[in-house]
Design a protein around this motif. Structure first.
Motif, PDB file in Angstrom:
ATOM      1  N   ASN A 118       0.818  -1.218   0.000  1.00 46.49           N
ATOM      2  CA  ASN A 118       0.000   0.000   0.000  1.00 46.49           C
ATOM      3  C   ASN A 118       0.857   1.276   0.000  1.00 46.49           C
ATOM      4  N   HIS A 119       2.164   1.106  -0.155  1.00 43.94           N
ATOM      5  CA  HIS A 119       3.104   2.247  -0.184  1.00 43.94           C
ATOM      6  C   HIS A 119       3.020   3.092   1.092  1.00 43.94           C
ATOM      7  N   ILE A 120       2.891   2.393   2.210  1.00 48.46           N
ATOM      8  CA  ILE A 120       2.848   3.071   3.509  1.00 48.46           C
ATOM      9  C   ILE A 120       4.163   2.760   4.227  1.00 48.46           C
ATOM     10  N   THR A 121       4.767   3.788   4.819  1.00 46.17           N
ATOM     11  CA  THR A 121       6.011   3.571   5.571  1.00 46.17           C
ATOM     12  C   THR A 121       5.678   3.470   7.049  1.00 46.17           C
ATOM     13  N   LEU A 122       6.077   2.367   7.667  1.00 45.52           N
ATOM     14  CA  LEU A 122       5.838   2.207   9.105  1.00 45.52           C
ATOM     15  C   LEU A 122       6.940   2.937   9.870  1.00 45.52           C
ATOM     16  N   LYS A 123       6.604   3.313  11.100  1.00 46.07           N
ATOM     17  CA  LYS A 123       7.532   4.078  11.932  1.00 46.07           C
ATOM     18  C   LYS A 123       8.723   3.218  12.384  1.00 46.07           C
ATOM     19  N   TYR A 124       8.593   1.900  12.269  1.00 48.41           N
ATOM     20  CA  TYR A 124       9.613   0.997  12.802  1.00 48.41           C
ATOM     21  C   TYR A 124      10.470   0.442  11.668  1.00 48.41           C
ATOM     22  N   ARG A 125      11.740   0.219  11.969  1.00 50.45           N
ATOM     23  CA  ARG A 125      12.714  -0.220  10.977  1.00 50.45           C
ATOM     24  C   ARG A 125      12.349  -1.584  10.394  1.00 50.45           C
ATOM     25  N   ASP A 126      12.015  -2.502  11.289  1.00 46.90           N
ATOM     26  CA  ASP A 126      11.734  -3.869  10.844  1.00 46.90           C
ATOM     27  C   ASP A 126      10.823  -4.562  11.862  1.00 46.90           C
ATOM     28  N   VAL A 127      10.546  -5.828  11.568  1.00 44.33           N
ATOM     29  CA  VAL A 127       9.637  -6.623  12.394  1.00 44.33           C
ATOM     30  C   VAL A 127      10.104  -6.675  13.855  1.00 44.33           C
ATOM     31  N   GLU A 128      11.414  -6.835  14.050  1.00 44.60           N
ATOM     32  CA  GLU A 128      11.948  -6.945  15.420  1.00 44.60           C
ATOM     33  C   GLU A 128      11.742  -5.637  16.188  1.00 44.60           C
ATOM     34  N   ALA A 129      12.000  -4.516  15.519  1.00 42.40           N
ATOM     35  CA  ALA A 129      11.839  -3.213  16.183  1.00 42.40           C
ATOM     36  C   ALA A 129      10.373  -2.985  16.562  1.00 42.40           C
ATOM     37  N   LEU A 130       9.484  -3.421  15.686  1.00 42.31           N
ATOM     38  CA  LEU A 130       8.047  -3.274  15.983  1.00 42.31           C
ATOM     39  C   LEU A 130       7.679  -4.134  17.191  1.00 42.31           C
ATOM     40  N   ARG A 131       8.133  -5.396  17.181  1.00 42.49           N
ATOM     41  CA  ARG A 131       7.817  -6.291  18.317  1.00 42.49           C
ATOM     42  C   ARG A 131       8.363  -5.735  19.636  1.00 42.49           C
ATOM     43  N   GLU A 132       9.535  -5.117  19.558  1.00 45.99           N
ATOM     44  CA  GLU A 132      10.142  -4.557  20.786  1.00 45.99           C
ATOM     45  C   GLU A 132       9.291  -3.429  21.379  1.00 45.99           C
ATOM     46  N   ALA A 133       8.519  -2.773  20.504  1.00 52.16           N
ATOM     47  CA  ALA A 133       7.672  -1.669  20.990  1.00 52.16           C
ATOM     48  C   ALA A 133       6.453  -2.184  21.757  1.00 52.16           C
ATOM     49  N   TYR A 134       6.200  -3.488  21.687  1.00 56.79           N
ATOM     50  CA  TYR A 134       5.002  -4.052  22.319  1.00 56.79           C
ATOM     51  C   TYR A 134       5.200  -4.274  23.813  1.00 56.79           C
ATOM     52  N   GLN A 135       5.379  -3.180  24.529  1.00 54.75           N
ATOM     53  CA  GLN A 135       5.484  -3.244  25.986  1.00 54.75           C
ATOM     54  C   GLN A 135       4.551  -2.185  26.542  1.00 54.75           C
ATOM     55  N   PHE A 136       3.589  -2.660  27.314  1.00 50.23           N
ATOM     56  CA  PHE A 136       2.497  -1.760  27.697  1.00 50.23           C
ATOM     57  C   PHE A 136       2.325  -1.742  29.208  1.00 50.23           C
ATOM     58  N   ARG A 137       2.068  -0.527  29.741  1.00 53.41           N
ATOM     59  CA  ARG A 137       1.788  -0.445  31.178  1.00 53.41           C
ATOM     60  C   ARG A 137       0.296  -0.446  31.469  1.00 53.41           C
ATOM     61  N   ASN A 138      -0.505  -0.241  30.422  1.00 51.53           N
ATOM     62  CA  ASN A 138      -1.960  -0.202  30.625  1.00 51.53           C
ATOM     63  C   ASN A 138      -2.656  -0.318  29.269  1.00 51.53           C
ATOM     64  N   LEU A 139      -3.979  -0.330  29.311  1.00 50.62           N
ATOM     65  CA  LEU A 139      -4.784  -0.487  28.090  1.00 50.62           C
ATOM     66  C   LEU A 139      -4.492   0.633  27.078  1.00 50.62           C
ATOM     67  N   GLN A 140      -4.417   1.881  27.554  1.00 49.55           N
ATOM     68  CA  GLN A 140      -4.255   3.000  26.617  1.00 49.55           C
ATOM     69  C   GLN A 140      -2.941   2.911  25.845  1.00 49.55           C
ATOM     70  N   GLU A 141      -1.868   2.517  26.512  1.00 51.82           N
ATOM     71  CA  GLU A 141      -0.581   2.413  25.812  1.00 51.82           C
ATOM     72  C   GLU A 141      -0.663   1.374  24.695  1.00 51.82           C
ATOM     73  N   PHE A 142      -1.392   0.308  24.948  1.00 48.16           N
ATOM     74  CA  PHE A 142      -1.610  -0.691  23.896  1.00 48.16           C
ATOM     75  C   PHE A 142      -2.467  -0.111  22.767  1.00 48.16           C
ATOM     76  N   LEU A 143      -3.576   0.523  23.124  1.00 45.63           N
ATOM     77  CA  LEU A 143      -4.501   1.025  22.096  1.00 45.63           C
ATOM     78  C   LEU A 143      -3.799   2.014  21.159  1.00 45.63           C
ATOM     79  N   ASP A 144      -2.917   2.837  21.716  1.00 48.86           N
ATOM     80  CA  ASP A 144      -2.222   3.834  20.884  1.00 48.86           C
ATOM     81  C   ASP A 144      -1.448   3.151  19.745  1.00 48.86           C
ATOM     82  N   ILE A 145      -0.782   2.056  20.058  1.00 43.55           N
ATOM     83  CA  ILE A 145       0.007   1.334  19.048  1.00 43.55           C
ATOM     84  C   ILE A 145      -0.894   0.528  18.110  1.00 43.55           C
ATOM     85  N   TYR A 146      -1.935  -0.038  18.702  1.00 44.70           N
ATOM     86  CA  TYR A 146      -2.871  -0.890  17.941  1.00 44.70           C
ATOM     87  C   TYR A 146      -3.598  -0.068  16.863  1.00 44.70           C
TER      88      TYR A 146
END
Ligand code: HPA
Ligand code: ZN
Length: 342
Positions: free
Chosen positions: A38-66
């Protein structure tokens, strides 16, 4: 029954999943693939960097990324591929029936119209029934951080598809967005023939569970963790057989519970509540349905009888008709007697 075969037992027992957000099944690999086409650039370099961002202290922190992740989804094919990918995984885990949530307002805000989203999901369900032998239904959720007018507009968009959508739900940021905001839209949805469910008592107070039942007239509670300290509520939902769709790994990752050993599932089962185990957003929380069963089995020392109860509850709590429920429950009985004989 031997005790060391519980993992095999969990993986093979027939079961239903009743609380899974299709946007929450978006694995990083597929997200990069779909974003690229879809010619969209994600904010993360690669799959590993994206997975590393999946650390949440509460529901809102998750929803923001989701919600950011969902921006990669643009076409009917994207929704078809996303849904097919989840259904393939679900079928491999011996899920025979699944009730999938989707968030039309998220996609509307991303410029994707309701029919595009719905048709992609629905066609994938039809094909998976033929190709994988898994049956699925769809529940559309209203985002509770948005207003009533937006929920009404979404209900309007859904009406042409109403025979193909079993219910409406309520998700997103719970705290500060009480059920009473949506009384009129739930009333209209029930009038139009939808069953109603709602996320309640995940982070929000137990009052939100009471109000979801009394004001929104829901038939099933999503999460419901905060029922745990309300003995009268527990008695009521047990007696009326109002199910809870609980999500252990989600609760752990969003710090709804600090440790799975403190999860209320076993206490609720012991109090005869129709509690079920589900994955919620498996791509973000580190496990699909079987991993959720295994994690909670280990933490709460559940044994075969509890697993059988959970699997039977999953069909009882579903929105399929009574005869189909009995067929699935018989399949569990056959599985258990074959397992014992082997
Ligand atoms: N809670 C509320 N909204 C959600 C969730 C959840 O666990 N997952 C996806 N949307
Ligand atoms: Zn959820």
């Amino acid at each position: 029954m031997e005790t060391n075969n519980i993992l095999e037992f969990i993986c093979n027992i027939p079961k239903a999943e009743l609380h899974v957000h299709i946007e929450g099944t978006f694995e990083p690999e597929l997200m990069f693939e779909i974003a690229a086409r879809n010619h969209i650039t994600l904010k993360y370099r690669d799959v590993e960097a994206l997975r590393e961002a999946y650390q949440f202290r509460n529901l809102q922190e998750f929803l923001d990324i989701y919600y950011i992740g969902s921006r990669a989804l643009k076409t009917e094919r994207d929704f078809y591929d996303l849904t097919t990918s989840y259904l393939t995984k679900a079928a491999s885990q011996n899920i025979l029936h699944t009730e999938i949530f989707f968030d039309p307002q998220t996609h509307h805000e991303n410029g994707v119209a309701f029919p595009v989203v719905f048709t992609g999901i629905y066609d994938a369900l039809q094909d998976a029934e033929k190709n994988l032998g898994i049956h699925g239904d769809v529940i559309m959720c209203f985002l509770r951080h948005l207003d009533e007018a937006s929920a009404f507009a979404t209900l309007q968009q859904a009406l042409p598809f109403k025979d193909k959508i079993i219910g409406v739900g309520l998700d997103s940021s719970e705290s500060g967005n009480p059920p009473h905001k949506f009384v009129r839209v739930f009333e209209a949805a029930r009038q139009a023939g939808f069953v109603a469910v709602a996320h309640a008592g995940e982070e929000g107070p137990v009052d939100y569970i009471h109000d979801s039942l009394d004001l929104l007239k829901i038939s099933r509670i999503d999460h419901g963790n905060n029922s745990k300290d309300d003995a009268l509520l527990i008695q009521k939902i047990a007696q009326q057989r109002i199910p809870l769709t609980m999500c252990p790994l989600s609760n752990l990752k969003l710090q709804v519970v600090k440790d799975l050993r403190h999860h209320p599932l076993k206490t609720l089962l012991d109090n005869k509540v129709v509690a079920t185990v589900n994955s919620d957003d498996p791509a973000y929380f580190g496990g699909y349905l079987n991993e959720n069963y295994i994690a909670i089995q280990q933490a709460l020392e559940l044994w075969h009888d509890d697993i059988i109860t959970l699997a039977k509850n999953s069909f009882e709590a579903s929105f399929i008709d009574a005869a189909q429920k009995q067929t699935y429950i018989k399949r569990i009985d056959t599985f258990v007697s074959d397992f014992n004989a082997s």
